[in-house]
Design an enzyme around this catalytic site. Structure first.
Site, short mmCIF file in Angstrom:
data_model
loop_
_atom_site.label_atom_id
_atom_site.label_comp_id
_atom_site.label_asym_id
_atom_site.label_seq_id
_atom_site.Cartn_x
_atom_site.Cartn_y
_atom_site.Cartn_z
CB ALA A 48 -0.75 0.02 1.47
CG ASP A 217 -2.89 -3.82 0.46
OD1 ASP A 217 -2.69 -5.23 1.76
OD2 ASP A 217 -2.67 -3.85 0.03
C1 LIG Z 1 2.69 -2.34 3.85
S1 LIG Z 1 1.12 -2.62 2.72
C2 LIG Z 1 1.28 -4.40 2.71
C3 LIG Z 1 0.84 -5.00 2.09
O1 LIG Z 1 0.24 -4.93 0.72
C4 LIG Z 1 -0.12 -6.35 0.16
O2 LIG Z 1 -0.39 -6.74 -1.19
P1 LIG Z 1 0.47 -7.10 -2.69
O3 LIG Z 1 1.72 -7.03 -2.47
O4 LIG Z 1 -0.88 -7.19 -3.11
O5 LIG Z 1 0.24 -5.16 -2.56
C5 LIG Z 1 -0.82 -6.99 0.94
O6 LIG Z 1 -1.66 -7.01 1.90
C6 LIG Z 1 0.43 -6.62 1.81
O7 LIG Z 1 -0.17 -6.34 3.75
#
Ligand SMILES: CSC[C@H]1O[C@H](OP(=O)(O)O)[C@H](O)[C@@H]1O
Length: 326
Positions: A48, A217
Site C-alpha cells: 500500500a 491495504d
Molecule cells: C504495507 S502494505 C503491504 C500489504 O500489501 C500487500 O499486497 P500486495 O503485495 O498485493 O500489494 C499485502 O496485502 C501486504 O500486507
C-alpha cells in the site's frame, strides 16, 4: 541502512522490480505514466504505501510529459491500476491539493520513512524476548519507501537487541512471503522460517507462535482490515489458538469514508497467477479460477492496530479517530 524501494531519480522513478526477487535484485526506471501504471498493476512495485508513492510520482510524470490531459485524468488512470490499497487514492488526492506536485510527492516519501520507523518503535513494545511472530505476505521495506510496517516492528525489535524469530507464510499465489519477506528478514539477519500457507494452524497448535503481525491495504473506520488474501484465515486461526493478532499500518491506510470493511473494494486477479504461477502449469488449461487478491479481517479478530501515532485497540471507531486527530 534500509534500501530505498522507490524514489525519484533525476526526473524519473527508480524502483526495485519486485517480480524478479529473490532471484535478481534489479532497479528499473519509469519515465512516464503508462510504465508506472504497468509497474503497479504487475506488482513490480507493491504494498500500500509503496503503491501510493508510485501513484504520486506517476502523476508527476503524467503532467510533465503531456499537457493534453488534466491532473484528474492522470489520477483516474493511475487509480485504475489496483483498487484495494487506499494509499494509492490517498496519495493522488493529497498531491492534487498542492501547488507543486513533485514537492508533495517527495514529502510523502520523507514522511513514509519516518512513519515506518515510528510503527517499528511503537510495535516492538508488544514483543517479548524470544517471541516467535507469524506474518503473512510482505509488509516490509519493499511494501513502503524503505523500512516496512509489520516488518518494521521486527527490524526495530531486532535492532534493539530483542531475540525474535519469524515464521513467514509463503502467501500464494504470488508468494510475497516466500520471495520477499524471507529475503528481507534474512538480509537483516533475523531468524525466519518459511511455511506454506496451509501450515499456519499446525505451527500455532504446536505452540510455536506467540503473536501474528501483518500489514494492511485499507482499514475501515470500525477497524475491519483488508489485507492479502489468507490474512482472514490467519486471524481466525490466531483467535482459535489464543494468539494476539496485530495489524501494522500507517494512518494513511485508514479509510474513514468506509464505516465497515464490507465496502472495501477487493481486487480480482488473473487466473494465470494461480494456474501458471511463475511459468509452470499446475492446473488444467481453461479451469475456472476465483482469485481475490485480498480479504477483510473483522475488527473483532484484531487485537490491536499499530500506527505511527501509537497503538489503537477496540473500540476502533473512536480510538482510530482519536489517533488520526492526535
Ligand atoms: C504495507 S502494505 C503491504 C500489504 O500489501 C500487500 O499486497 P500486495 O503485495 O498485493 O500489494 C499485502 O496485502 C501486504 O500486507
Amino acid at each position: 541502512m534500509a534500501v530505498s524501494t522507490i524514489e525519484w531519480a533525476d526526473g524519473r522513478i527508480r524502483m526495485i522490480d519486485q517480480t524478479l526477487l529473490p532471484n535478481e535484485f534489479k532497479y528499473i526506471y519509469c519515465d512516464d505514466l503508462p510504465s508506472t501504471w504497468e509497474a503497479i498493476k504487475s506488482l513490480r512495485v507493491r504494498g500500500a504505501p509503496a503503491i501510493g508513492i508510485a501513484g504520486a510520482l506517476g502523476a508527476v510524470l503524467g503532467i510533465w510529459n503531456s499537457a493534453a490531459k488534466t491532473y484528474e485524468a492522470f489520477a483516474a488512470e493511475l487509480k485504475s491500476a489496483r483498487p484495494t490499497a487506499v494509499n494509492l487514492f490517498w496519495a493522488l488526492d493529497r498531491i492534487s491539493r498542492t501547488e507543486v506536485l513533485l514537492a508533495e510527492a517527495l514529502e510523502i516519501i520523507a514522511e513514509d520513512k519516518a512513519m515506518c520507523r515510528a510503527i517499528g518503535q511503537h510495535g516492538m513494545a508488544l514483543l517479548n524476548e524470544n517471541d516467535t511472530i507469524l506474518t503473512h505476505c510482505n509488509a516490509g521495506g519493499l511494501a513502503t519507501s524503505d523500512y516496512g510496517t509489520a516488518l518494521a516492528v521486527m527490524f526495530s525489535a531486532h535492532k534493539a537487541g530483542k531475540q525474535i524469530q519469524v515464521y513467514a507464510d509463503e502467501t500464494r499465489p504470488l508468494l510475497q512471503g516466500a520471495r520477499l519477506t524471507t529475503w528481507e528478514l534474512m538480509q537483516a539477519g533475523i531468524d525466519v522460517t518459511l511455511i506454506c500457507d496451509n501450515m499456519a494452524a499446525q505451527v500455532m497448535k504446536e505452540g510455536k507462535i506467540q503473536c501474528v503481525i501483518v500489514g494492511a491495504d485499507r482499514i475501515a473506520a470500525n477497524g475491519d482490515t483488508a489485507n492479502k488474501i489468507g490474512t482472514y484465515n490467519v486471524a481466525i486461526l490466531a483467535e482459535a489458538h489464543g494468539i494476539p493478532f496485530y495489524v501494522a499500518a500507517p494512518t494513511s491506510t485508514l479509510d474513514f469514508a468506509l464505516e465497515t470493511g464490507a465496502e472495501i473494494p477487493i481486487e480480482q486477479r488473473a487466473a494465470e497467477e494461480v494456474t501458471k504461477g511463475f511459468g509452470k502449469l499446475t492446473a488444467p488449461e481453461g479451469v475456472k479460477v476465483y482469485s481475490p487478491a485480498f480479504d477483510v479481517t473483522p475488527a473483532a479478530l484484531v487485537t490491536a492496530i499499530i500506527t505511527e501515532k501509537g497503538i489503537a485497540r477496540a473500540p476502533y471507531t473512536e480510538n482510530l479517530n482519536a489517533l488520526r486527530d492526535s
